[in-house]
Design a protein around this motif. Sequence first.
Motif, mmCIF file in Angstrom:
data_model
loop_
_atom_site.group_PDB
_atom_site.id
_atom_site.type_symbol
_atom_site.label_atom_id
_atom_site.label_comp_id
_atom_site.label_asym_id
_atom_site.label_seq_id
_atom_site.Cartn_x
_atom_site.Cartn_y
_atom_site.Cartn_z
ATOM 1 N N ALA A 1 14.264 17.862 12.912
ATOM 2 C CA ALA A 1 13.196 16.880 12.737
ATOM 3 C C ALA A 1 13.712 15.462 12.911
ATOM 4 O O ALA A 1 13.073 14.636 13.561
ATOM 5 N N ILE A 2 14.875 15.173 12.345
ATOM 6 C CA ILE A 2 15.462 13.836 12.483
ATOM 7 C C ILE A 2 15.757 13.539 13.939
ATOM 8 O O ILE A 2 15.474 12.446 14.441
ATOM 9 N N HIS A 3 16.298 14.524 14.635
ATOM 10 C CA HIS A 3 16.624 14.324 16.056
ATOM 11 C C HIS A 3 15.358 14.085 16.879
ATOM 12 O O HIS A 3 15.271 13.117 17.635
ATOM 13 N N THR B 1 20.285 7.443 8.719
ATOM 14 C CA THR B 1 19.416 8.275 7.886
ATOM 15 C C THR B 1 19.754 7.992 6.429
ATOM 16 O O THR B 1 20.904 8.132 6.017
ATOM 17 N N ILE B 2 18.747 7.594 5.665
ATOM 18 C CA ILE B 2 18.917 7.224 4.260
ATOM 19 C C ILE B 2 18.298 8.320 3.401
ATOM 20 O O ILE B 2 17.088 8.569 3.468
ATOM 21 N N ASP C 1 25.706 17.737 7.177
ATOM 22 C CA ASP C 1 26.999 17.670 7.861
ATOM 23 C C ASP C 1 26.840 17.674 9.378
ATOM 24 O O ASP C 1 27.741 17.241 10.099
ATOM 25 N N GLN C 2 25.696 18.134 9.875
ATOM 26 C CA GLN C 2 25.462 18.228 11.316
ATOM 27 C C GLN C 2 24.623 17.073 11.867
ATOM 28 O O GLN C 2 24.414 16.991 13.076
ATOM 29 N N ILE C 3 24.128 16.195 10.994
ATOM 30 C CA ILE C 3 23.281 15.092 11.457
ATOM 31 C C ILE C 3 24.122 14.055 12.182
ATOM 32 O O ILE C 3 25.176 13.630 11.691
ATOM 33 N N ALA C 4 23.657 13.633 13.354
ATOM 34 C CA ALA C 4 24.462 12.771 14.214
ATOM 35 C C ALA C 4 24.412 11.298 13.822
ATOM 36 O O ALA C 4 25.314 10.537 14.183
ATOM 37 N N THR C 5 23.396 10.855 13.099
ATOM 38 C CA THR C 5 23.299 9.445 12.749
ATOM 39 C C THR C 5 24.283 9.099 11.629
ATOM 40 O O THR C 5 24.844 9.972 10.973
ATOM 41 N N LEU C 6 24.455 7.788 11.396
ATOM 42 C CA LEU C 6 25.092 7.363 10.158
ATOM 43 C C LEU C 6 24.239 7.856 8.995
ATOM 44 O O LEU C 6 23.034 8.066 9.149
ATOM 45 N N ILE D 1 20.152 21.042 -3.489
ATOM 46 C CA ILE D 1 18.984 21.628 -2.848
ATOM 47 C C ILE D 1 19.507 22.563 -1.751
ATOM 48 O O ILE D 1 20.384 22.167 -0.968
ATOM 49 N N PRO D 2 19.034 23.802 -1.681
ATOM 50 C CA PRO D 2 19.595 24.762 -0.730
ATOM 51 C C PRO D 2 19.698 24.230 0.696
ATOM 52 O O PRO D 2 18.765 23.623 1.220
ATOM 53 N N PHE D 3 20.874 24.450 1.287
ATOM 54 C CA PHE D 3 21.199 24.104 2.675
ATOM 55 C C PHE D 3 21.372 22.610 2.926
ATOM 56 O O PHE D 3 21.461 22.172 4.072
ATOM 57 N N ALA D 4 21.452 21.810 1.853
ATOM 58 C CA ALA D 4 21.639 20.368 2.044
ATOM 59 C C ALA D 4 22.954 20.074 2.769
ATOM 60 O O ALA D 4 22.965 19.374 3.789
ATOM 61 N N ARG D 5 24.065 20.575 2.238
ATOM 62 C CA ARG D 5 25.360 20.268 2.842
ATOM 63 C C ARG D 5 25.423 20.729 4.293
ATOM 64 O O ARG D 5 25.811 19.954 5.172
ATOM 65 N N GLN D 6 25.073 21.950 4.526
ATOM 66 C CA GLN D 6 25.226 22.490 5.867
ATOM 67 C C GLN D 6 24.379 21.721 6.887
ATOM 68 O O GLN D 6 24.770 21.532 8.036
ATOM 69 N N THR D 7 23.199 21.239 6.457
ATOM 70 C CA THR D 7 22.332 20.487 7.365
ATOM 71 C C THR D 7 22.830 19.058 7.555
ATOM 72 O O THR D 7 22.957 18.576 8.694
#
Length: 231
Positions: free
Chosen positions: A217-219, A4-5, A98-103, A90-96
């Motif tokens: 959405a990414i998943h 994810t870029i 940090d949970q993304i499974a892709t590189l 941007i609100p909730f950027a870090r928390q979201t």
Amino acid sequence: MKLTIFDCDGVLVNSEEIYLSAELEYLESIGASFEPKAYMQSFMGLSPSAWKAKLQASVEEKTGAPLQADFYDQIDQISTFRLEALLAEIPFARQTIDQIATLRCVASSTPAARLRWKLQRVGLIDLFDPHIFSTDLVQNGKPAPDLFLHVAMAMSASPHECIVVEDSVNGVIAGKAAGMHVIGFTAGNHCMADHGETLLRFGADIIIDKYEDQGAAIHSFGATISQGGAP
């Protein structure tokens, strides 16, 4: 999906709304007014060199006079002052993220030193370092695909394995030209009501308007693509 870029300005940090306000106010003060929506579509997401060349032509056409020698210095001073005071995640950027499974990585039109400063300033740099890629690394910035293709090679990912998260028309065009899947992201305060429709028109595969929906959405986006379906 393997990678994810993330764009930076307007996706990770609120800098686009700061730049937009500062630039439009200064341009109006010198007699070169722009309609905000048209300005965003034309100029947002460009590399600094492309932005300067395109803006110079537009301003000189509007004013009928060459740019003053300190034109870009004036804009930079105003923008930097406001960034130092107002830059935020941007609100909730870090928390979201940090949970993304892709590189994951950042690919931005911002020059390298300023890019790292922004991420450090808002406390997001640790999510990406050392995978932070600037337009300095390629000959042609967005809307050319060069930066995204450079990133894919550096991260050992094929373009079709990459999802790009972009808020600008030029970024969306670049992502699609690179053969990648593109999420149009409209959570930033600079995004107008119909900004998502504009990004779709220029090739974004889906639109997300808040970080709370980004991870899911990414998943699901990746799962749909891996099954051969349309996004």
